[in-house]
Design an enzyme around this catalytic site. Sequence first.
Site, mmCIF file in Angstrom:
data_model
loop_
_atom_site.group_PDB
_atom_site.id
_atom_site.type_symbol
_atom_site.label_atom_id
_atom_site.label_comp_id
_atom_site.label_asym_id
_atom_site.label_seq_id
_atom_site.Cartn_x
_atom_site.Cartn_y
_atom_site.Cartn_z
ATOM 1 N N LYS A 1 -25.036 52.830 11.480
ATOM 2 C CA LYS A 1 -25.121 51.776 11.139
ATOM 3 C C LYS A 1 -26.202 51.786 9.691
ATOM 4 C CE LYS A 1 -24.181 48.312 15.238
ATOM 5 N NZ LYS A 1 -24.737 47.492 15.408
ATOM 6 N N ARG B 1 -24.878 51.773 23.074
ATOM 7 C CA ARG B 1 -23.531 51.391 22.504
ATOM 8 C C ARG B 1 -23.530 52.442 21.595
ATOM 9 N NH1 ARG B 1 -19.982 48.907 18.811
ATOM 10 N NH2 ARG B 1 -18.685 47.515 19.505
#
Length: 278
Positions: free
Chosen positions: A225, A259
Amino acid sequence: MTINCIGRLIDLATPKVMGILNVTPNSFFDGGKYRPGPSGESEILSQVEKMLLDGATFIDIGGYSSKPNADFVSEEEELDRIVPVVRSILKHYPEAVLSIDTFRSAVAEACIKNGAAMINDISAGMLDEKMMEVVAKFNVPYIMMHMRGTPQTMQNMINYDDIVKEMLFYFSERIHKARSLGINDLIIDPGFGFAKNLEQNYEVFQKLELFEMLELPLLVGVSRKSMITKSLDISSAEALNGTTVLNTIALTKGAKIVRVHDVKEAMESVTLFNKINL
């Protein structure tokens, strides 16, 4: 600390890895790589097999990119993308535990009816008032993420007086709602990158232990991210090492599920963490 995935009890006393499978054309890292439909089925199945062999406990399938300012996708298109993929995966890998990344109750219900075992909702029921009713009806585990607004508006909604305090209040309210409907298995996700700027992401990460007061399993999703890429001035393709670092720190701060796009490396973090802590 166990969750019931269609009769299969999964013990989260030891952390687990959730592999990401985006069947979207525009996800921030792997958009367009895995295409729904006959032409892309072999690539999807190959990736699922790899993630399972690498140690993923869950496969999280998404048909609607939730990156900031993502294009709107109709409910019909999301269904067309995701339901055939669920069917195909479970036909070839019937033991796979599939999580569905959606905020729409109709998509959740269709996928559960086709064998999905868990719902991962970025809005914790705030974008579809029927979502929790569907989860309760089928009694599947429910991942509730913190977000404000929608993927199209969330980055304009980052004003907080005390971000962690406000997130804890948000989760307390959402947990109460879920419990009132009879949902048994709840997991919370702080929602890194959702309605949070770079500094806020790291403030939440620094204080992850505070979420233990909610007495629920914690899922952390930071894989490749922008909180990594912006901090290191790199691309998402170069962010595996940074992802591994933050995943490892998250495990030390109580994360029970990470995740990720890269299951093998995440499993190595979990294995070494367990060597020290078990």
